[in-house]
Design a protein around this motif. Structure first.
Motif, PDB file in Angstrom:
ATOM      1  N   ALA A  10      83.964  19.346  18.444  1.00  0.00           N
ATOM      2  CA  ALA A  10      84.304  20.656  19.023  1.00  0.00           C
ATOM      3  C   ALA A  10      83.207  21.171  19.960  1.00  0.00           C
ATOM      4  O   ALA A  10      83.488  21.731  21.029  1.00  0.00           O
ATOM      5  N   ASP A  11      81.935  20.983  19.563  1.00  0.00           N
ATOM      6  CA  ASP A  11      80.828  21.458  20.425  1.00  0.00           C
ATOM      7  C   ASP A  11      80.817  20.699  21.745  1.00  0.00           C
ATOM      8  O   ASP A  11      80.574  21.278  22.813  1.00  0.00           O
ATOM      9  N   GLU A  12      81.079  19.401  21.659  1.00  0.00           N
ATOM     10  CA  GLU A  12      81.075  18.593  22.889  1.00  0.00           C
ATOM     11  C   GLU A  12      82.242  18.987  23.805  1.00  0.00           C
ATOM     12  O   GLU A  12      82.079  19.056  25.025  1.00  0.00           O
ATOM     13  N   VAL A  13      83.387  19.275  23.209  1.00  0.00           N
ATOM     14  CA  VAL A  13      84.530  19.726  24.016  1.00  0.00           C
ATOM     15  C   VAL A  13      84.155  21.010  24.754  1.00  0.00           C
ATOM     16  O   VAL A  13      84.401  21.156  25.966  1.00  0.00           O
ATOM     17  N   SER A  14      83.494  21.947  24.058  1.00  0.00           N
ATOM     18  CA  SER A  14      83.084  23.206  24.711  1.00  0.00           C
ATOM     19  C   SER A  14      82.111  22.926  25.849  1.00  0.00           C
ATOM     20  O   SER A  14      82.205  23.531  26.925  1.00  0.00           O
ATOM     21  N   ALA A  15      81.169  21.993  25.607  1.00  0.00           N
ATOM     22  CA  ALA A  15      80.178  21.691  26.649  1.00  0.00           C
ATOM     23  C   ALA A  15      80.852  21.079  27.871  1.00  0.00           C
ATOM     24  O   ALA A  15      80.510  21.410  29.023  1.00  0.00           O
ATOM     25  N   VAL A  16      81.836  20.216  27.645  1.00  0.00           N
ATOM     26  CA  VAL A  16      82.538  19.578  28.776  1.00  0.00           C
ATOM     27  C   VAL A  16      83.325  20.638  29.550  1.00  0.00           C
ATOM     28  O   VAL A  16      83.311  20.663  30.792  1.00  0.00           O
ATOM     29  N   ILE A  17      83.973  21.556  28.822  1.00  0.00           N
ATOM     30  CA  ILE A  17      84.739  22.615  29.508  1.00  0.00           C
ATOM     31  C   ILE A  17      83.786  23.493  30.337  1.00  0.00           C
ATOM     32  O   ILE A  17      84.094  23.862  31.475  1.00  0.00           O
ATOM     33  N   SER A  18      82.599  23.795  29.800  1.00  0.00           N
ATOM     34  CA  SER A  18      81.627  24.614  30.566  1.00  0.00           C
ATOM     35  C   SER A  18      81.294  23.945  31.894  1.00  0.00           C
ATOM     36  O   SER A  18      81.179  24.610  32.925  1.00  0.00           O
ATOM     37  N   LEU A  19      81.143  22.612  31.853  1.00  0.00           N
ATOM     38  CA  LEU A  19      80.800  21.896  33.090  1.00  0.00           C
ATOM     39  C   LEU A  19      81.907  22.040  34.140  1.00  0.00           C
ATOM     40  O   LEU A  19      81.646  22.030  35.340  1.00  0.00           O
ATOM     41  N   MET A  20      83.153  22.195  33.672  1.00  0.00           N
ATOM     42  CA  MET A  20      84.278  22.282  34.623  1.00  0.00           C
ATOM     43  C   MET A  20      84.215  23.539  35.482  1.00  0.00           C
ATOM     44  O   MET A  20      84.800  23.584  36.559  1.00  0.00           O
ATOM     45  N   TYR A  21      83.498  24.550  35.002  1.00  0.00           N
ATOM     46  CA  TYR A  21      83.398  25.771  35.817  1.00  0.00           C
ATOM     47  C   TYR A  21      82.573  25.555  37.079  1.00  0.00           C
ATOM     48  O   TYR A  21      82.581  26.384  37.970  1.00  0.00           O
ATOM     49  N   GLN A  22      81.833  24.429  37.147  1.00  0.00           N
ATOM     50  CA  GLN A  22      81.055  24.127  38.357  1.00  0.00           C
ATOM     51  C   GLN A  22      81.858  23.313  39.369  1.00  0.00           C
ATOM     52  O   GLN A  22      81.355  22.983  40.432  1.00  0.00           O
ATOM     53  N   ASP A  23      83.099  22.966  39.032  1.00  0.00           N
ATOM     54  CA  ASP A  23      83.872  22.088  39.913  1.00  0.00           C
ATOM     55  C   ASP A  23      84.110  22.756  41.276  1.00  0.00           C
ATOM     56  O   ASP A  23      84.447  23.937  41.353  1.00  0.00           O
ATOM     57  N   LYS A  24      83.963  21.967  42.334  1.00  0.00           N
ATOM     58  CA  LYS A  24      84.101  22.513  43.697  1.00  0.00           C
ATOM     59  C   LYS A  24      85.504  23.022  43.991  1.00  0.00           C
ATOM     60  O   LYS A  24      85.699  23.804  44.900  1.00  0.00           O
TER      61      LYS A  24
END
Ligand SMILES: NC(=O)c1ccc[n+]([C@@H]2O[C@H](COP(=O)([O-])OP(=O)(O)OC[C@H]3O[C@@H](n4cnc5c(N)ncnc54)[C@H](O)[C@@H]3O)[C@@H](O)[C@H]2O)c1
Length: 358
Positions: free
Chosen positions: A300-314
């Motif tokens: 679950a923590d890793e899923v949250s971290a991956v979703i956070s990274l998506m907010y940087q998508d161009k």
């Protein structure tokens, strides 16, 4: 020899020795030729080029360290300093000889130096041939964010010669396969039916199958070179894929092709949940991808971290995560808002595939 042109670039597919490269090099007789390679393409591809084109004997060779972790500004600075020491100028020609890392970074280096040197791409990986070397996107990563810095700068020519694939490791062939599957899924149902049953390296590396994939990308890019609309369909699989690639970059890196394959599986799961594709179509996609690419498991923590990274998508706008989703086999919509809930569910689905007993 097959040739494709868009308004910026001429793409030749076939034996490089039979194409127009020789006459291009002759036109640079009084100017510098600069070949950018990484350590592997230095060892596996450079000699063939120099033997085939004696004009290249006088070229300066710039050696990049291998790998996505080196697609960074620090390496570019060193190359720009070398360019300055050699006195390279705007009339000189850069030749990027390598996979997607070399063509992305070499194109970026060329496009920035003295406001832009002309460059050509000679892709040596399957992924480079069917995708990275064409379309004019150059780029490097910043702080683990994929392609955060870059330009739209088109090579004048791209030379695609399957001969270079003879030294490419098998797993790298399958990285190219991921982008070929993507081209089929977003645009060409017939190609999808054909390509999803291919499992041998030989069949994946024929001139004809490479040509079909290149043509799909070239046609899309020609219609929207600066990615204001339709070109965004090429990002299918990349919203989740890029975030996974970024997440693992400083852990156990996964290749770009592998990340895109996982991203396509997850994003197709979202399409299926929205009833934009049928369960049968989703099962076909999932079966095809799991047959060639290992699944990954995230807590679950890793899923949250991956979703956070998506907010940087161009591709995002107004703080929303936007992606491209299939609405049929061979059909794709872009600028679709993806909710955290559905992304999370799709990533948990990948984890279930990785650990089916859970
Ligand atoms: N600009 C674009 O439109 C675009 C599109 C897709 C991917 N990309 C980028 O492309 C990169 C991935 O490309 P890639 O998969 O080619 O990675 P890569 O360039 O790292 O190449 C993969 C590996 O194969 C080696 N290699 C390449 N050609 C070889 C050959 N002929 N013989 C032996 N070894 C060889 C490389 O040295 C490397 O170790 C990513 O950075 C991705 O972001 C860009």
């Amino acid at each position: 020899m097959k040739t494709l042109s868009n308004s910026q670039t001429q793409v030749e597919i076939g034996s490089i020795t039979e194409g127009s490269l020789s006459s291009i090099l002759q036109a640079y007789e009084i100017h510098n030729l600069i070949i950018i390679v990484d350590e592997n393409t230095h060892d596996c591809c450079l000699e063939y080029m120099i033997t085939s084109f004696p004009e290249l004997k006088r070229a300066e060779v710039i050696l990049l360290p291998v790998g996505e972790e080196n697609k960074v500004m620090e390496v570019c600075f060193q190359v720009w300093q070398a360019f300055t020491e050699y006195g390279f100028g705007r009339k000189d020609l850069v030749i990027n000889l390598g996979g997607g890392v070399v063509t992305d970074m070499g194109g970026f280096i060329a496009s920035i130096f003295k406001r832009g040197l002309k460059f050509i791409n000679i892709p040596t990986s399957l992924l480079g041939m069917v995708d990275a070397a064409i379309g004019g996107k150059t780029g490097i990563d910043l702080d683990n964010f994929k392609n955060q810095l870059g330009t739209f700068s088109h090579p004048t020519h791209v030379f695609i010669d399957p001969i270079f694939l003879s030294t490419l490791p098998g797993e790298e062939i399958f990285n190219g396969y991921a982008e070929m599957l993507k081209h089929a899924l977003i645009k060409d149902q017939e190609l999808w039916s054909k390509i999803r049953t291919i499992h041998s390296e030989e069949e994946l590396t024929t001139k004809e199958i490479i040509w079909t994939s290149v043509k799909i990308k070239n046609d899309i890019v020609e219609g929207d070179p600066s990615e204001n609309g339709e070109r965004k369909v090429l990002n299918f699989g990349h919203t989740i894929g890029h975030a996974l690639e970024s997440y693992f970059l400083d852990k156990t890196p996964i290749s770009h092709g592998h990340a895109v394959a996982l991203g396509m599986c997850a994003e197709s799961f979202i399409s299926m949940k929205r009833e934009w594709i049928s369960k049968e179509d989703f099962t076909d996609i999932e079966t095809t991808i799991t047959a060639s690419f290992p699944m990954i498991s995230l807590n679950a923590d890793e899923v949250s971290a991956v979703i956070s990274l998506m907010y940087q998508d161009k591709k995002n706008e107004s703080g929303k995560i936007l992606g491209s989703l299939l609405n049929g086999i061979g059909s794709c919509l872009y600028d679709i808002e993806l909710s955290e809930k559905e992304i999370g569910e799709s990533l948990f689905h990948l984890s279930l595939l990785a650990n089916p007993m859970n």
